[in-house]
Design a protein around this motif. Structure first.
Motif, PDB file in Angstrom:
ATOM      1  N   VAL A  91       1.143   7.338   1.049  1.00  0.00           N
ATOM      2  CA  VAL A  91       0.020   6.520   1.711  1.00  0.00           C
ATOM      3  C   VAL A  91      -0.998   5.924   1.080  1.00  0.00           C
ATOM      4  CG1 VAL A  91      -1.793   7.202   3.392  1.00  0.00           C
ATOM      5  CG2 VAL A  91       0.574   8.361   3.647  1.00  0.00           C
ATOM      6  N   GLU A  92      -1.398   6.662  -0.271  1.00  0.00           N
ATOM      7  CA  GLU A  92      -2.633   6.194  -0.958  1.00  0.00           C
ATOM      8  C   GLU A  92      -2.124   5.096  -1.782  1.00  0.00           C
ATOM      9  OE1 GLU A  92      -5.752   6.910  -1.714  1.00  0.00           O
ATOM     10  OE2 GLU A  92      -5.276   7.488   0.289  1.00  0.00           O
ATOM     11  N   ILE A  93      -0.888   4.874  -2.431  1.00  0.00           N
ATOM     12  CA  ILE A  93      -0.558   3.640  -3.413  1.00  0.00           C
ATOM     13  C   ILE A  93      -0.419   2.603  -2.470  1.00  0.00           C
ATOM     14  CG2 ILE A  93       1.308   2.597  -4.728  1.00  0.00           C
ATOM     15  CD1 ILE A  93       1.699   5.318  -5.797  1.00  0.00           C
ATOM     16  N   PRO A  94       0.101   2.280  -1.280  1.00  0.00           N
ATOM     17  CA  PRO A  94       0.062   1.021  -0.481  1.00  0.00           C
ATOM     18  C   PRO A  94      -1.285   0.571  -0.346  1.00  0.00           C
ATOM     19  CG  PRO A  94       1.944   2.402   0.320  1.00  0.00           C
ATOM     20  CD  PRO A  94       0.998   3.275  -0.727  1.00  0.00           C
ATOM     21  N   ARG A  95      -2.444   1.829   0.159  1.00  0.00           N
ATOM     22  CA  ARG A  95      -3.520   1.600   0.607  1.00  0.00           C
ATOM     23  C   ARG A  95      -4.296   0.894  -0.706  1.00  0.00           C
ATOM     24  NH1 ARG A  95      -8.543   3.102  -0.650  1.00  0.00           N
ATOM     25  NH2 ARG A  95      -7.500   4.899  -1.934  1.00  0.00           N
ATOM     26  N   VAL A  96      -4.150   1.595  -1.789  1.00  0.00           N
ATOM     27  CA  VAL A  96      -4.781   0.866  -3.031  1.00  0.00           C
ATOM     28  C   VAL A  96      -4.309  -0.477  -3.400  1.00  0.00           C
ATOM     29  CG1 VAL A  96      -4.974   1.220  -5.482  1.00  0.00           C
ATOM     30  CG2 VAL A  96      -5.454   3.260  -3.792  1.00  0.00           C
ATOM     31  N   VAL A  97      -3.044  -0.827  -3.214  1.00  0.00           N
ATOM     32  CA  VAL A  97      -2.279  -1.811  -3.285  1.00  0.00           C
ATOM     33  C   VAL A  97      -2.953  -2.958  -2.478  1.00  0.00           C
ATOM     34  CG1 VAL A  97      -0.468  -3.434  -3.363  1.00  0.00           C
ATOM     35  CG2 VAL A  97      -0.303  -1.189  -4.578  1.00  0.00           C
ATOM     36  N   GLU A 156      -6.096  -7.869  -0.971  1.00  0.00           N
ATOM     37  CA  GLU A 156      -6.880  -8.263   0.002  1.00  0.00           C
ATOM     38  C   GLU A 156      -8.174  -9.033  -0.020  1.00  0.00           C
ATOM     39  OE1 GLU A 156      -6.718  -5.256   3.062  1.00  0.00           O
ATOM     40  OE2 GLU A 156      -4.811  -6.091   3.773  1.00  0.00           O
ATOM     41  N   GLY A 157      -8.653  -8.974  -1.292  1.00  0.00           N
ATOM     42  CA  GLY A 157      -9.987  -9.612  -1.398  1.00  0.00           C
ATOM     43  C   GLY A 157      -9.934 -11.130  -1.722  1.00  0.00           C
ATOM     44  N   ASP A 158      -8.941 -11.698  -1.936  1.00  0.00           N
ATOM     45  CA  ASP A 158      -8.545 -12.951  -2.331  1.00  0.00           C
ATOM     46  C   ASP A 158      -8.839 -13.982  -0.788  1.00  0.00           C
ATOM     47  OD1 ASP A 158      -7.123 -15.624  -2.467  1.00  0.00           O
ATOM     48  OD2 ASP A 158      -7.159 -15.030  -4.669  1.00  0.00           O
ATOM     49  N   ASP A 159      -9.468 -14.711  -0.568  1.00  0.00           N
ATOM     50  CA  ASP A 159      -9.727 -15.424   0.800  1.00  0.00           C
ATOM     51  C   ASP A 159      -8.359 -16.280   0.952  1.00  0.00           C
ATOM     52  OD1 ASP A 159     -10.671 -16.730  -1.376  1.00  0.00           O
ATOM     53  OD2 ASP A 159     -12.275 -17.611  -0.108  1.00  0.00           O
ATOM     54  N   ARG A 160      -7.588 -16.427   0.037  1.00  0.00           N
ATOM     55  CA  ARG A 160      -6.359 -17.401   0.421  1.00  0.00           C
ATOM     56  C   ARG A 160      -5.127 -16.321   1.048  1.00  0.00           C
ATOM     57  NH1 ARG A 160      -5.250 -19.145  -5.645  1.00  0.00           N
ATOM     58  NH2 ARG A 160      -5.677 -17.089  -5.605  1.00  0.00           N
ATOM     59  N   ILE A 161      -5.623 -15.087   1.051  1.00  0.00           N
ATOM     60  CA  ILE A 161      -4.429 -13.925   1.637  1.00  0.00           C
ATOM     61  C   ILE A 161      -5.070 -13.699   2.769  1.00  0.00           C
ATOM     62  CG2 ILE A 161      -3.486 -11.839   1.468  1.00  0.00           C
ATOM     63  CD1 ILE A 161      -3.467 -12.358  -1.604  1.00  0.00           C
ATOM     64  N   GLU A 162      -4.173 -14.001   4.118  1.00  0.00           N
ATOM     65  CA  GLU A 162      -4.698 -13.385   5.410  1.00  0.00           C
ATOM     66  C   GLU A 162      -4.328 -11.882   5.639  1.00  0.00           C
ATOM     67  OE1 GLU A 162      -6.109 -14.222   9.171  1.00  0.00           O
ATOM     68  OE2 GLU A 162      -5.720 -15.827   7.541  1.00  0.00           O
ATOM     69  N   GLU A 163      -2.974 -11.741   5.039  1.00  0.00           N
ATOM     70  CA  GLU A 163      -2.699 -10.275   5.290  1.00  0.00           C
ATOM     71  C   GLU A 163      -1.652  -9.910   4.519  1.00  0.00           C
ATOM     72  OE1 GLU A 163       0.066  -8.171   9.104  1.00  0.00           O
ATOM     73  OE2 GLU A 163      -0.806 -10.035   9.213  1.00  0.00           O
ATOM     74  N   VAL A 164      -1.816  -8.452   3.980  1.00  0.00           N
ATOM     75  CA  VAL A 164      -0.737  -7.828   3.386  1.00  0.00           C
ATOM     76  C   VAL A 164       0.277  -6.959   4.308  1.00  0.00           C
ATOM     77  CG1 VAL A 164      -0.266  -6.264   1.648  1.00  0.00           C
ATOM     78  CG2 VAL A 164      -2.326  -7.486   1.494  1.00  0.00           C
ATOM     79  N   SER A 165       1.548  -7.615   4.660  1.00  0.00           N
ATOM     80  CA  SER A 165       2.120  -7.223   5.625  1.00  0.00           C
ATOM     81  C   SER A 165       3.148  -5.980   5.292  1.00  0.00           C
ATOM     82  CB  SER A 165       2.930  -8.195   6.115  1.00  0.00           C
ATOM     83  OG  SER A 165       3.782  -8.889   5.101  1.00  0.00           O
ATOM     84  N   ASP A 166       3.342  -5.709   4.073  1.00  0.00           N
ATOM     85  CA  ASP A 166       4.465  -4.842   3.508  1.00  0.00           C
ATOM     86  C   ASP A 166       4.263  -4.547   2.178  1.00  0.00           C
ATOM     87  OD1 ASP A 166       6.587  -3.129   3.874  1.00  0.00           O
ATOM     88  OD2 ASP A 166       8.164  -4.529   3.561  1.00  0.00           O
ATOM     89  N   VAL A 167       4.187  -3.305   1.685  1.00  0.00           N
ATOM     90  CA  VAL A 167       4.109  -2.892   0.427  1.00  0.00           C
ATOM     91  C   VAL A 167       5.216  -1.619   0.220  1.00  0.00           C
ATOM     92  CG1 VAL A 167       2.615  -1.415  -1.196  1.00  0.00           C
ATOM     93  CG2 VAL A 167       1.644  -2.998   0.364  1.00  0.00           C
ATOM     94  N   ASN A 168       6.062  -2.034  -0.594  1.00  0.00           N
ATOM     95  CA  ASN A 168       7.411  -1.015  -1.261  1.00  0.00           C
ATOM     96  C   ASN A 168       6.830  -0.635  -2.540  1.00  0.00           C
ATOM     97  OD1 ASN A 168       8.649  -1.035   1.291  1.00  0.00           O
ATOM     98  ND2 ASN A 168       9.430  -3.461   0.682  1.00  0.00           N
ATOM     99  N   ASP A 209       5.148   6.840 -16.152  1.00  0.00           N
ATOM    100  CA  ASP A 209       3.715   6.175 -16.109  1.00  0.00           C
ATOM    101  C   ASP A 209       3.685   4.911 -15.771  1.00  0.00           C
ATOM    102  OD1 ASP A 209       5.284   5.270 -18.211  1.00  0.00           O
ATOM    103  OD2 ASP A 209       3.722   5.332 -19.638  1.00  0.00           O
ATOM    104  N   SER A 210       4.713   4.382 -14.954  1.00  0.00           N
ATOM    105  CA  SER A 210       4.723   3.224 -14.281  1.00  0.00           C
ATOM    106  C   SER A 210       5.488   3.019 -12.970  1.00  0.00           C
ATOM    107  CB  SER A 210       4.901   1.982 -15.056  1.00  0.00           C
ATOM    108  OG  SER A 210       6.480   1.951 -15.423  1.00  0.00           O
ATOM    109  N   ILE A 211       4.932   2.185 -12.114  1.00  0.00           N
ATOM    110  CA  ILE A 211       5.765   2.007 -10.655  1.00  0.00           C
ATOM    111  C   ILE A 211       6.019   0.634 -10.684  1.00  0.00           C
ATOM    112  CG2 ILE A 211       4.801   3.974  -9.868  1.00  0.00           C
ATOM    113  CD1 ILE A 211       2.661   2.417  -8.589  1.00  0.00           C
ATOM    114  N   LEU A 212       7.034   0.256  -9.784  1.00  0.00           N
ATOM    115  CA  LEU A 212       7.470  -0.966  -9.306  1.00  0.00           C
ATOM    116  C   LEU A 212       6.830  -1.123  -7.896  1.00  0.00           C
ATOM    117  CD1 LEU A 212       8.949  -3.708  -9.799  1.00  0.00           C
ATOM    118  CD2 LEU A 212      10.888  -2.550  -8.594  1.00  0.00           C
ATOM    119  N   ILE A 213       6.060  -2.317  -7.783  1.00  0.00           N
ATOM    120  CA  ILE A 213       5.476  -2.491  -6.539  1.00  0.00           C
ATOM    121  C   ILE A 213       5.991  -3.785  -5.932  1.00  0.00           C
ATOM    122  CG2 ILE A 213       3.320  -2.895  -5.192  1.00  0.00           C
ATOM    123  CD1 ILE A 213       1.996  -1.531  -7.644  1.00  0.00           C
ATOM    124  N   GLU A 214       6.639  -3.977  -4.623  1.00  0.00           N
ATOM    125  CA  GLU A 214       6.967  -5.150  -4.056  1.00  0.00           C
ATOM    126  C   GLU A 214       6.077  -5.289  -2.835  1.00  0.00           C
ATOM    127  OE1 GLU A 214      10.677  -6.609  -1.278  1.00  0.00           O
ATOM    128  OE2 GLU A 214      11.168  -6.174  -3.621  1.00  0.00           O
TER     129      GLU A 214
END
Length: 146
Positions: free
Chosen positions: A94-100, A105-117, A124-129
């Motif tokens: 739950v937390e990682i997608p929220r943090v991503v 989302e702070g960039d005004d060119r981005i309307e919505e983040v629809s999916d975080v995998n 010590d690292s993760i792959l985020i799509e």
């Protein structure tokens, strides 16, 4: 002391090709920005539109929030605060997608983040799509290892 995560340099042969007149610099209302070669730590020419948004996503997810004075307190991610803590997998899911979402989302060119995998890459690292909808109606999917 470095203010950015990576030291950037412009090679002499690349600098000769750059037109740094004030007319060539990006205007505030466009999405033009410097192209950053994150692997080699070099600046390129200007990029715009889709390529600039993709770079923003990668850069925001690779930059720790509140670590570099050059950025304000809304830029970057807080993932490193989560990694290494003894949080349950359910909470991390739950937390990682929220943090991503919060990081990009702070960039005004981005309307919505629809999916975080999120995929565990190693200890010590993760792959985020992430898939985003831009203000121009374009869906972009970007992968970042952080």
């Amino acid at each position: 002391m470095t203010l950015t995560p990576i030291e950037y340099e412009i090679l002499a042969e690349e600098e000769e090709n750059l037109d740094l007149d004030s007319d060539a610099l990006p205007e505030l209302e466009t999405s033009k920005t410097w192209q950053i070669d994150l692997e080699n730590g070099r600046l390129g020419t200007f990029i715009d539109e889709e390529e600039a948004i993709r770079q923003y996503i990668r850069k925001a997810l690779m930059t720790s929030r509140n670590r570099y004075l050059i950025y304000d307190d809304t830029y970057g991610e807080d993932l490193r605060d989560l990694i290494g803590q003894n949080l349950s997998k359910a909470l991390m899911d739950v937390e990682i997608p929220r943090v991503v979402r919060d990081a990009i989302e702070g960039d005004d060119r981005i309307e919505e983040v629809s999916d975080v995998n999120v995929t565990q890459y190693n200890s010590d690292s993760i792959l985020i799509e992430v898939t985003v909808l831009t203000t121009t109606g374009l869906f972009l999917t970007e992968e970042v290892t952080t």
